[in-house]
Each structure stands twice: as structure tokens, then as C-alpha cells.
Enzyme design. Structure first.
Site, PDB file in Angstrom:
ATOM      1  N   GLU A 107     -18.999  -6.172  10.847  1.00  0.00           N
ATOM      2  CA  GLU A 107     -19.942  -5.436  11.694  1.00  0.00           C
ATOM      3  C   GLU A 107     -20.968  -6.350  12.349  1.00  0.00           C
ATOM      4  OE1 GLU A 107     -18.188  -2.622   8.748  1.00  0.00           O
ATOM      5  OE2 GLU A 107     -19.168  -4.591   8.576  1.00  0.00           O
ATOM      6  N   LYS A 165       0.844  -1.191   0.000  1.00  0.00           N
ATOM      7  CA  LYS A 165       0.000   0.000   0.000  1.00  0.00           C
ATOM      8  C   LYS A 165       0.884   1.246   0.000  1.00  0.00           C
ATOM      9  CE  LYS A 165      -4.254   1.700   2.137  1.00  0.00           C
ATOM     10  NZ  LYS A 165      -5.281   1.467   3.165  1.00  0.00           N
ATOM     11  N   ARG A 216     -25.112  -2.736   8.044  1.00  0.00           N
ATOM     12  CA  ARG A 216     -24.719  -4.098   7.694  1.00  0.00           C
ATOM     13  C   ARG A 216     -25.033  -5.095   8.811  1.00  0.00           C
ATOM     14  NH1 ARG A 216     -20.349  -3.907   3.687  1.00  0.00           N
ATOM     15  NH2 ARG A 216     -19.191  -5.536   4.760  1.00  0.00           N
TER      16      ARG A 216
END
Length: 647
Positions: free
Chosen positions: A375, A289, A403
Site C-alpha cells: 500500500e 491453495k 498502512r
């Protein structure tokens, strides 16, 4: 006389690429130059607009290789979440428009179906790509198509249950689907959990590889293959020893791991997987990244999403707020309460920085739990903690709490377990657009029996609500607060307990009453001052609770004023709807009380700055004044608008 030397003008390769069809005209040895130019272009764009940076820098080579090898958009390319989709957008006809990415009228920061045929599936939340890809693959098979479907998902997103539900189904259906696991050992924050360890073990074992052929695979003799061994042999492909990876056990052929920054590894691997056409396959790609930009490589979390920045130094533009952020106030308030109550614990779903729980974790590491992008698990895990007498605070953005709605209903509300829901980013969020707007939490939480639903009108109220939630054990309780900084009020050293279901009057008047729920209170006060100038005496009250409602306060305001305005930064069906229903049940509507509800529009609102969104929705102080004057039918409406136009 000297004859001038003619020098051929250098044309950057990226300038020759409008769409992937142009990219495919290049030679393979030119792709490294394209990658360098694309990375520089991405840096230049995001340094001027802000937005998602680190993830895009990490997939430059992978993006080029995918569009070079596959026949997009006929071959479907699905980007999970979409944080990493900027290079994809640059290569698919949107390079110039990317100068306005995430700005009003510009391209979305995420994949968006209405924006381009190359964005075959929209996303802003994680872990949806494999499910969507499998659906597309099955649809292709049913109609007799032969195109490829490729889903690119990160290692952080792979931790979500939905990704494994999709892989479980894909392995059983055996439909041809290609999954690219982009493993950069990062999500927005560093990933957590056992899957991270499994991927690390696979990466560490990269050198211990062998070669296999398609015939061997049919005979069940599948083994890993080294990238260098693969080159030059169209009959060989990467696979893994049976049962040696979790993915193999789910029915996928495992390929890799390979270097996601090496075209020498990416191109032959993608070509062979493209041509193999047998069942689902997962390619494990290792990337970094922030690749190619030193500040982002050193701080991948800080360069995940950035404001405008100086490319040379990496220094991001920073405003000097006159008040702390709501996120910071929440975190520090929770720390205060946790010092006084050892039963308090904190749970987040892969967002320790975004929710402020990184600060809590520095003080109470053993009482802080990052469960990854999960979640649903976060909510039920919190329910388990509450069932055993702890006082869990489950901190999740409004848009992500959606969610886990079934878990809120089934695992928390029905059992009346005292889970405390801290709901960040409630309301408009600006450049991230409709996928991230915190629109619906008041609606879906207020529908639940015995759920306490609060909203903070300023940073001091937020501190009070943290303490109130910590002290409340009768059942679940929630409190919402917006993105960004507070309004600048003084915050007490410790919050006070708020009586459950009781609001407060903050400004007295006698003609119009504005009852605000949450973040719009400051604008309501500004509107009241403007109305007073026009001769409209205005009361302003802070509801504090959408459930249970303060019906004494509602009745008082309705009986003693000509007009009651209900104000909230949330979707229709929330606070205002509950007040209207309660008024109807109480008989107040029999006396023809005039009521107006000001909410978010009944549509998914496009990206813009929060100020623009509030103004266009009529939820800023001017919009409130307009709504009041129109409801009263005053001649002052035209005069007011004319005056505002000249300001």
C-alpha cells in the site's frame, strides 16, 4: 447358532486430538489420516459458517507438521494475516467453537492473542509475521531462552516492503528465527511482480540439488539438498548455493523448495531446522491453495473467502440484492469516466477483485496497475503518476489505507498532488472484526491541509463523486463508501459534478436537524419519519464533505433548529469533531446550540453482522431516534422504547 463377529468401533484420529500434545502422541504414519479428517472437518465448518477456506485447505499438512515437530505454545508459531489459521485453531482446543467462527461471540477468523495461548501474535493485515517473530526471537535471546520462533508467511504477503525490512534486520542480527515461506502462487488474487518470478524459478530448479553437512556450511560450502537425500541422516540439512537466492543475500539460510503436502519432506526438514539452532533460516514450502477440494483447486480466488456453500457441488449461497454493490458502482463509474478521459489510470494493492478494478482492467488493461501487497508503494506510485499529469485513482480498503499514511502525508498532501483515493469498506465490515473495520480514514485524512474528504450516502452519490474526483486537479481528493449493496436508488448514466464543499438538504423540518456524513443517511431518513410520528419535526441533510465543510449549511441548520445531530459511520475525531470545532470557531456555541455526535464507539468493536454492529453502536434508525429524544429530554423516550420492545 452363529456367534456375532465383534467389530472394533472406529474412532477418528481427529477426535483424539484436543491440543497439539495429543497430536504428538500419534505415529508419523498416522498423520496422513489426520490430514484427511482435518480437511473434511474444515470443509464442513466453513460450508455452514462461511469464511476463509482456500488458504486453510492448502496448509493442512504444514499445520499438522508444525505442531507435531515444534513444542507449541512454548515454541512460538506466528501466522501471517491469519486467513490460513483455521486448521491451527481446530488443533489447538477450539474445534467445537469453530462452528461459530466469525459469528458474534465465536472465534475470530484471524489469530487473536486474547483467544488462545497458541495465538502468540494477532494479525488481520499481511506481512507482519517476520517482524513480530524477530522481536520475539531477540526477546528470547535477551532473557536466555531457548525456544523456537516460527513465522509462516505467504508468497503474496512476502511482496510487502515490511517483510523485507524485517528480513534485512534479521540477517544483520543473526538471531535464530525460522521463516516458512508458504508458496502457493496465490494471495487473495494471483500475486504479481518480480518476486513471484524469482520464486517460480526456485521451484522449477527443485530437481537440481545436492547435499551438504553443517561442517561444510561453516566452511562456506553451502548447497541445495534433495528431500529424499535428507531422510535418514541427522547430519544433513537443506541449504542453497551462496548468492543463488535473494534470501541468502539477506542473510538467511535457504531451505527447499519442498512439497508442503508431503509429510516425508516436511517432517525431516522441520526437525533438522529445529535442531540446527544457527541463525535465521527460510524454508520454501510449495503448497496448493484449496488442496483436496476440487472446486477450490479450480477457482482458488473464488474460494479464498466464501459464503455458506454446498460441499458436494461447491455452489455458494447467494442472496438476490435489490441494488448493485458499491464496489461495482465505483468500478463502472470509473470506466465511464475513463472512456472520456485517457489520463485516468487505476491502482490497487493486490485487491483487483475486492476493489472492482478487475472490471476496469478488462476494459483498460494498460491503464490498470496491481502493485501487490504494497500500500505504501501504491500511494507513492500514484503520486508519481499524478506528478506527470495523469489522473490516478488509488483504490484501497479503508483499513489497508492506514498502512500508507506517511506516504499520503509526505508524498501526496504536502506536494498537493491530485491523487484520487477510492476508499472501499468504509465503516463496519461485520465478520472480519476490528482488524478490517474501516473506522479511521475520515479522522486521519481530515487532519491534512487541502485534502478533500467526501463520503457517498448512496450509490447515485458515489457515481457523482467518481466524476467529481476525476475532474478535480487542485490537490488530493478522497471518497469513502461502505461494504455491501446500495440502498436501491436510481443511478444516473453518468455522474454530475458536485460543487466542492457543498452539502444538500434532503428532508425539511423545523425542530431537529440530522446532518449525516456518508452511509447513515438512509437510516437518518427512517429515523426522521419515526420522529415525525412522535411530533418531532426533523430536517435531514447530507453533508457530502467532511473537508472542506459546508459551513453555510451547518450554520443554517444550527440557527434554525433546537438540536443538531451529527451522524457518521466512523471513529470519534472525524466528521463530527470537525463540525464542532468549526461551530466553536464561528461563535455558534455562544448561543448554546445543542449538538450531539453519533459515531462508532471509542473501542475496537468485536465481530458481528453489520446490522448488529450498527444497532449496538446506536447508528441505526432506532439508535438515532433514541439519541434525539434523550437530547430533547422528552417523556416520549420511555414510550418509544416500550413500543419498540413490542415490535
Amino acid at each position: 447358532m452363529t456367534t456375532p463377529t465383534t467389530i472394533a468401533k472406529y474412532t477418528p484420529l481427529l477426535d483424539k486430538i484436543r491440543f497439539p500434545t495429543d497430536l504428538r502422541l500419534l505415529k508419523e504414519d498416522e498423520l496422513r489420516s489426520v490430514a484427511s479428517e482435518l480437511r473434511a472437518d474444515l470443509l464442513d465448518i466453513v460450508s455452514k459458517t462461511g469464511g476463509h477456506l482456500g488458504a486453510g485447505l492448502g496448509v493442512v499438512e504444514l499445520t499438522i507438521a508444525l505442531h507435531y515437530v515444534f513444542d507449541t505454545p512454548r515454541d512460538k508459531l506466528i501466522w501471517d494475516v491469519g486467513h490460513q489459521s483455521y486448521p491451527h485453531k481446530i488443533l489447538t482446543g477450539r474445534r467445537e467453537r469453530m462452528r461459530t467462527v466469525r459469528l458474534e461471540g465465536g472465534p475470530s477468523g484471524f489469530a487473536k492473542r486474547s483467544e488462545s495461548d497458541y495465538d502468540c501474535f494477532g494479525a488481520g493485515h499481511s506481512s507482519t509475521s517476520i517482524s513480530a517473530g524477530l522481536g520475539m526471537a531477540v526477546a528470547r535471546d535477551l532473557v536466555g531462552g531457548n525456544n523456537n520462533v516460527v513465522a509462516v508467511i505467504g508468497d503474496g504477503a512476502m511482496s510487502a516492503g515490511m517483510a523485507f525490512e524485517a528480513m534485512n534486520n534479521a540477517g544483520a542480527l543473526n538471531s535464530r528465527l525460522i521463516v516458512i515461506l508458504n508458496d502457493n502462487d496465490m494471495s487473495i488474487s494471483p500475486p504479481t511482480g518480480a518476486l513471484r518470478n524469482h520464486l517460480a524459478q526456485l521451484a522449477a530448479a527443485k530437481a537440481d540439488v545436492r547435499v551438504t553437512s553443517p561442517k561444510d556450511r561453516r566452511d562456506g560450502l553451502t548447497m541445495n539438498a534433495a528431500p529424499d537425500s535428507l531422510r535418514g541422516s541427522a547430519d544433513q540439512a537443506y541449504t542453497c548455493v551462496p548468492d543463488s537466492t535473494l534470501f541468502e543475500k539477506l542473510g538467511f539460510r535457504y531451505v527447499g523448495p519442498i512439497d508442503g503436502h508431503s509429510f516425508n519432506e516436511l517432517l525431516p526438514t522441520l526437525k533438522q531446522v529445529r535442531d540446527a539452532r544457527d541463525g535465521p533460516v527460510l524454508i520454501h514450502v510449495l503448497t496448493e491453495k484449496g488442496k483436496g477440494y476440487r472446486p477450490a483447486e479450480l477457482s482458488p480466488d473464488k474460494f479464498h473467502g466464501v459464503s455458506k456453500f454446498d460441499v458436494e457441488t461447491g455452489e455458494q449461497a447467494k442472496s438476490k440484492p435489490n441494488a448493485p454493490s458499491y464496489t461495482e458502482v465505483f468500478a463502472k463509474s470509473l470506466i465511464i469516466e475513463a472512456h472520456k478521459d485517457e489520463r485516468i489510470v487505476a491502482v490497487n494493492a493486490a485487491m483487483p477483485n475486492g476493489t472492482g478494478l478487475d472490471l476496469f482492467g478488462e476494459v483498460f488493461p494498460a491503464r490498470t496497475f496491481d502493485v501487490g501487497i504494497a500500500e505504501q508503494h501504491a500511494v507513492t506510485f500514484s503520486a508519481g503518476l499524478a506528478a506527470e499529469g495523469l489522473r490516478p485513482f488509488c483504490a484501497i480498503y479503508s483499513t489497508f489505507l492506514q498502512r500508507a499514511y506517511d506516504q499520503i502525508v509526505h508524498d501526496v498532501a504536502i506536494q498537493r498532488l491530485p491523487v484520487r483515493f477510492a476508499i472501499d469498506r468504509a465503516g463496519f465490515v461485520g465478520p472480519d472484526g476490528p482488524t478490517h473495520a474501516g473506522s479511521f480514514d475520515t479522522v486521519f485524512l481530515s487532519a491534512l491541509p487541502d485534502m478533500v474528504v467526501m463520503a457517498a450516502s448512496d450509490e447515485a452519490e458515489l457515481r457523482h463523486m467518481v466524476r467529481t474526483a476525476a475532474d478535480y486537479d487542485a490537490g488530493p481528493i478522497s471518497f469513502r463508501y461502505p461494504r455491501g449493496n446500495g440502498v436501491g436508488v436510481e443511478v444516473p448514466d453518468r455522474g454530475e459534478l458536485i460543487p466542492i464543499g457543498k452539502g444538500r438538504v434532503v428532508r425539511e423540518g423545523n425542530s431537529v436537524a440530522i446532518l449525516s456524513f456518508g452511509s447513515r443517511l438512509h437510516d437518518a431518513l427512517l429515523a426522521a419519519a419515526e420522529l415525525d410520528e412522535l411530533g418531532v419535526s426533523t430536517t435531514v441533510a447530507d453533508a457530502r464533505f467532511a473537508k472542506p465543510l459546508d459551513m453555510d449549511l451547518v450554520s443554517q441548520l444550527a440557527y434554525s433548529h433546537q438540536l443538531l445531530v451529527l451522524l457518521e459511520e466512523g471513529a470519534r475525531g472525524g466528521f463530527g469533531a470537525h463540525v464542532l470545532e468549526s461551530i466553536a470557531r464561528s461563535g455558534l456555541l455562544d448561543r448554546k446550540v445543542r449538538v450531539r455526535c453519533l459515531t462508532m464507539p471509542d473501542r475496537f468493536v468485536a465481530q458481528a453482522t453489520p446490522d448488529v454492529l450498527l444497532r449496538s453502536s446506536g447508528l441505526d434508525n432506532s439508535g438515532i431516534v433514541d439519541a434525539v429524544l434523550e437530547a430533547l429530554g422528552r417523556d416520549a423516550v420511555g414510550a418509544w422504547r416500550q413500543r419498540r420492545a413490542h415490535q
